[in-house]
Design a protein around this motif. Structure first.
Motif, PDB file in Angstrom:
ATOM      1  N   LEU A   1       9.939  63.114  -9.528  1.00 21.93           N
ATOM      2  CA  LEU A   1      10.198  64.761  -9.306  1.00 21.93           C
ATOM      3  C   LEU A   1      11.754  65.124  -9.333  1.00 21.93           C
ATOM      4  CD1 LEU A   1       7.157  66.035  -7.519  1.00 21.93           C
ATOM      5  CD2 LEU A   1       7.482  65.979  -9.887  1.00 21.93           C
ATOM      6  N   GLY A   2      12.773  64.194  -9.813  1.00 23.61           N
ATOM      7  CA  GLY A   2      13.972  64.443  -9.785  1.00 23.61           C
ATOM      8  C   GLY A   2      14.642  63.974  -8.400  1.00 23.61           C
ATOM      9  N   GLU A   3      14.866  64.505  -7.239  1.00 22.17           N
ATOM     10  CA  GLU A   3      15.453  64.014  -6.324  1.00 22.17           C
ATOM     11  C   GLU A   3      14.383  63.535  -5.154  1.00 22.17           C
ATOM     12  OE1 GLU A   3      17.378  67.167  -4.338  1.00 22.17           O
ATOM     13  OE2 GLU A   3      19.373  66.983  -5.686  1.00 22.17           O
ATOM     14  N   ARG A   4      13.225  63.727  -5.478  1.00 24.00           N
ATOM     15  CA  ARG A   4      12.117  63.109  -4.783  1.00 24.00           C
ATOM     16  C   ARG A   4      10.770  62.332  -5.750  1.00 24.00           C
ATOM     17  NH1 ARG A   4       9.082  67.583  -3.536  1.00 24.00           N
ATOM     18  NH2 ARG A   4      10.035  68.835  -5.314  1.00 24.00           N
TER      19      ARG A   4
ATOM     20  N   GLY B   1      13.503  56.250   3.526  1.00 23.01           N
ATOM     21  CA  GLY B   1      13.470  57.577   2.673  1.00 23.01           C
ATOM     22  C   GLY B   1      12.372  58.324   2.647  1.00 23.01           C
ATOM     23  N   SER B   2      11.565  58.014   3.414  1.00 21.73           N
ATOM     24  CA  SER B   2      10.131  58.943   3.500  1.00 21.73           C
ATOM     25  C   SER B   2      10.595  60.368   4.111  1.00 21.73           C
ATOM     26  CB  SER B   2       9.313  58.277   4.317  1.00 21.73           C
ATOM     27  OG  SER B   2       8.050  59.179   4.475  1.00 21.73           O
ATOM     28  N   LEU B   3      10.062  61.173   3.366  1.00 23.09           N
ATOM     29  CA  LEU B   3      10.537  62.653   3.874  1.00 23.09           C
ATOM     30  C   LEU B   3       9.136  63.027   4.503  1.00 23.09           C
ATOM     31  CD1 LEU B   3      11.931  64.330   0.456  1.00 23.09           C
ATOM     32  CD2 LEU B   3      12.961  63.593   2.874  1.00 23.09           C
ATOM     33  N   TRP B   4       7.988  62.677   4.033  1.00 24.24           N
ATOM     34  CA  TRP B   4       6.808  63.094   4.870  1.00 24.24           C
ATOM     35  C   TRP B   4       5.594  62.127   4.208  1.00 24.24           C
ATOM     36  CZ3 TRP B   4       3.288  64.265   0.867  1.00 24.24           C
ATOM     37  CH2 TRP B   4       3.850  64.987   0.079  1.00 24.24           C
ATOM     38  N   SER B   5       4.540  62.040   5.013  1.00 25.31           N
ATOM     39  CA  SER B   5       3.514  61.077   4.623  1.00 25.31           C
ATOM     40  C   SER B   5       2.315  61.477   5.623  1.00 25.31           C
ATOM     41  CB  SER B   5       3.866  59.551   5.194  1.00 25.31           C
ATOM     42  OG  SER B   5       2.657  58.723   4.826  1.00 25.31           O
ATOM     43  N   TYR B   6       1.196  61.622   4.507  1.00 26.27           N
ATOM     44  CA  TYR B   6      -0.119  61.860   5.036  1.00 26.27           C
ATOM     45  C   TYR B   6      -1.270  60.898   4.544  1.00 26.27           C
ATOM     46  CZ  TYR B   6       1.472  66.562   6.534  1.00 26.27           C
ATOM     47  OH  TYR B   6       2.454  67.458   7.002  1.00 26.27           O
ATOM     48  N   ASN B   7      -2.054  60.473   5.700  1.00 18.56           N
ATOM     49  CA  ASN B   7      -2.995  59.685   5.490  1.00 18.56           C
ATOM     50  C   ASN B   7      -4.425  60.410   5.964  1.00 18.56           C
ATOM     51  OD1 ASN B   7      -1.989  56.718   5.276  1.00 18.56           O
ATOM     52  ND2 ASN B   7      -0.674  57.944   6.597  1.00 18.56           N
ATOM     53  N   PHE B   8      -5.430  60.479   5.013  1.00 15.02           N
ATOM     54  CA  PHE B   8      -6.826  61.260   5.315  1.00 15.02           C
ATOM     55  C   PHE B   8      -7.746  60.160   5.057  1.00 15.02           C
ATOM     56  CE2 PHE B   8      -4.214  64.891   5.213  1.00 15.02           C
ATOM     57  CZ  PHE B   8      -4.872  65.768   5.973  1.00 15.02           C
TER      58      PHE B   8
ATOM     59  N   VAL C   1     -16.165  54.795   3.328  1.00 14.54           N
ATOM     60  CA  VAL C   1     -14.834  55.418   3.648  1.00 14.54           C
ATOM     61  C   VAL C   1     -14.074  55.570   2.527  1.00 14.54           C
ATOM     62  CG1 VAL C   1     -12.903  55.243   5.224  1.00 14.54           C
ATOM     63  CG2 VAL C   1     -14.968  54.549   6.146  1.00 14.54           C
ATOM     64  N   VAL C   2     -13.576  56.828   2.422  1.00 12.48           N
ATOM     65  CA  VAL C   2     -12.583  57.026   1.233  1.00 12.48           C
ATOM     66  C   VAL C   2     -11.363  57.132   1.861  1.00 12.48           C
ATOM     67  CG1 VAL C   2     -11.716  58.499  -0.595  1.00 12.48           C
ATOM     68  CG2 VAL C   2     -14.242  57.382  -0.706  1.00 12.48           C
ATOM     69  N   SER C   3     -10.163  56.471   1.529  1.00  8.83           N
ATOM     70  CA  SER C   3      -8.836  56.774   2.162  1.00  8.83           C
ATOM     71  C   SER C   3      -8.045  57.644   0.949  1.00  8.83           C
ATOM     72  CB  SER C   3      -8.167  55.433   2.578  1.00  8.83           C
ATOM     73  OG  SER C   3      -7.627  54.828   1.518  1.00  8.83           O
ATOM     74  N   PHE C   4      -7.190  58.462   1.343  1.00 11.37           N
ATOM     75  CA  PHE C   4      -6.280  58.903   0.507  1.00 11.37           C
ATOM     76  C   PHE C   4      -5.006  59.366   1.291  1.00 11.37           C
ATOM     77  CE2 PHE C   4      -4.875  63.200  -1.719  1.00 11.37           C
ATOM     78  CZ  PHE C   4      -4.228  62.424  -2.750  1.00 11.37           C
ATOM     79  N   ARG C   5      -4.157  58.624   0.812  1.00 17.59           N
ATOM     80  CA  ARG C   5      -2.799  58.747   1.353  1.00 17.59           C
ATOM     81  C   ARG C   5      -1.662  59.213   0.419  1.00 17.59           C
ATOM     82  NH1 ARG C   5      -4.076  53.269   0.532  1.00 17.59           N
ATOM     83  NH2 ARG C   5      -2.291  51.874  -0.592  1.00 17.59           N
ATOM     84  N   PHE C   6      -0.740  60.176   0.673  1.00 18.19           N
ATOM     85  CA  PHE C   6       0.049  60.682  -0.155  1.00 18.19           C
ATOM     86  C   PHE C   6       1.110  60.871   0.671  1.00 18.19           C
ATOM     87  CE2 PHE C   6      -2.717  63.871   1.355  1.00 18.19           C
ATOM     88  CZ  PHE C   6      -1.909  64.940   1.556  1.00 18.19           C
ATOM     89  N   SER C   7       2.440  60.491  -0.073  1.00 12.56           N
ATOM     90  CA  SER C   7       3.858  60.675   0.528  1.00 12.56           C
ATOM     91  C   SER C   7       4.831  61.141  -0.488  1.00 12.56           C
ATOM     92  CB  SER C   7       4.251  59.209   1.157  1.00 12.56           C
ATOM     93  OG  SER C   7       4.257  58.383   0.359  1.00 12.56           O
ATOM     94  N   CYS C   8       6.055  61.284   0.160  1.00 13.81           N
ATOM     95  CA  CYS C   8       7.179  61.891  -0.732  1.00 13.81           C
ATOM     96  C   CYS C   8       8.597  61.024  -0.101  1.00 13.81           C
ATOM     97  CB  CYS C   8       7.590  63.361  -0.253  1.00 13.81           C
ATOM     98  SG  CYS C   8       8.911  63.884  -1.393  1.00 13.81           S
ATOM     99  N   LEU C   9       9.221  60.499  -1.326  1.00 10.00           N
ATOM    100  CA  LEU C   9      10.403  59.722  -0.645  1.00 10.00           C
ATOM    101  C   LEU C   9      11.378  60.298  -1.397  1.00 10.00           C
ATOM    102  CD1 LEU C   9       9.101  56.160  -1.561  1.00 10.00           C
ATOM    103  CD2 LEU C   9       9.145  56.934   0.718  1.00 10.00           C
ATOM    104  N   SER C  10      12.720  60.328  -0.701  1.00 13.67           N
ATOM    105  CA  SER C  10      13.921  60.985  -1.174  1.00 13.67           C
ATOM    106  C   SER C  10      14.713  59.768  -2.249  1.00 13.67           C
ATOM    107  CB  SER C  10      14.918  61.067  -0.280  1.00 13.67           C
ATOM    108  OG  SER C  10      16.114  61.503  -0.700  1.00 13.67           O
ATOM    109  N   ASN C  11      14.789  60.428  -3.217  1.00 15.26           N
ATOM    110  CA  ASN C  11      15.362  59.538  -4.434  1.00 15.26           C
ATOM    111  C   ASN C  11      16.888  59.247  -3.985  1.00 15.26           C
ATOM    112  OD1 ASN C  11      13.067  59.194  -5.891  1.00 15.26           O
ATOM    113  ND2 ASN C  11      13.520  60.698  -7.292  1.00 15.26           N
TER     114      ASN C  11
END
Length: 223
Positions: A21-24, A172-179, A189-199
């Motif tokens: 997404l550009g910078e991320r 470079g992680s800006l945020w990270s979530y694990n559900f 069990v279903v795991s869903f992880r999503f995170s954002c890295l600074s480019n």
């Protein structure tokens, strides 16, 4: 735990694989696991159970409103063990056996998950709509999860690594979530992880680099 392949997840995983997404960059992965023990799971489960029982027996706060009280229930201990085993399968090169109950926020709700997703994944959702006009990213995710895990019967948990050494925390992680979505009836069990890295960081533009540049400037100055 056994990894389960489900077609409804493939489309989401393909979209959230290194979404620039550009910078991320957004990364996301959704996976399903059977709670049936495989390989070393049984031995690790027994070891974790004994450690938890020792912790309960040696704690002076058994009657307090704490993780000790929560783990006094055999059902709760099984849930914690399943979640730890899932983490071990998600990151096979890392040992999560030391994870504690308080690192899982228990009994999250779908609405709680949705609020976090909408807040942090809004740009990813906009990107999705540009190429997928049939439904929103959240609607597609809800449908896929409901098909695989039956959300009406699920317990929802979120995991807080609380450690810089955790493999889910990347440079470079800006945020990270694990559900985690756990269905006792389906034993799944279903795991869903999503995170954002600074480019900027991943491309080498670190704060250390800025300090070095400043140092070069100061070298030519009379102090």
């Amino acid at each position: 735990m056994k990894y389960l392949e489900y077609t409804p997840f493939e489309r989401i995983n393909a979209f959230l694989d290194q979404l620039n997404l550009g910078e991320r960059t957004i990364n996301g992965c959704i996976e399903a696991y059977s709670c049936k023990h495989t390989g070393t799971d049984k031995r690790l489960s027994l070891s974790l159970e004994n450690e938890i029982l020792d912790h309960i027996g040696n704690s002076p706060d058994v009657d307090s409103e704490s993780s000790v009280e929560y783990l006094s229930s055999r059902s709760s201990r099984k849930t914690l063990i399943y979640l730890i085993l899932t983490l071990n399968h998600m990151y096979p090169d890392y040992d999560f056996s030391a994870v504690k109950a308080h690192q899982f926020f228990t009994e999250e709700t779908w609405e709680g998950f949705r609020q976090i997703f909408d807040s942090y994944m809004s740009d990813a959702s906009k990107e999705w709509m540009e190429t997928n006009e049939d439904s929103s990213l959240m609607e597609t995710l809800f449908k896929a999860l409901d098909e695989v895990i039956n959300l009406a019967e699920c317990e929802v948990y979120s995991y807080d690594p609380n450690s810089d050494a955790d493999p889910s925390i990347e440079k470079g992680s800006l945020w990270s979530y694990n559900f985690f979505f756990y269905n006792r009836k389906l034993k799944r069990v279903v795991s869903f992880r999503f995170s954002c890295l600074s480019n900027l960081v991943t491309d080498g533009f670190t704060m250390e680099g800025y300090y070095e540049a400043d140092g070069d400037i100061f070298d030519d100055m009379d102090m």
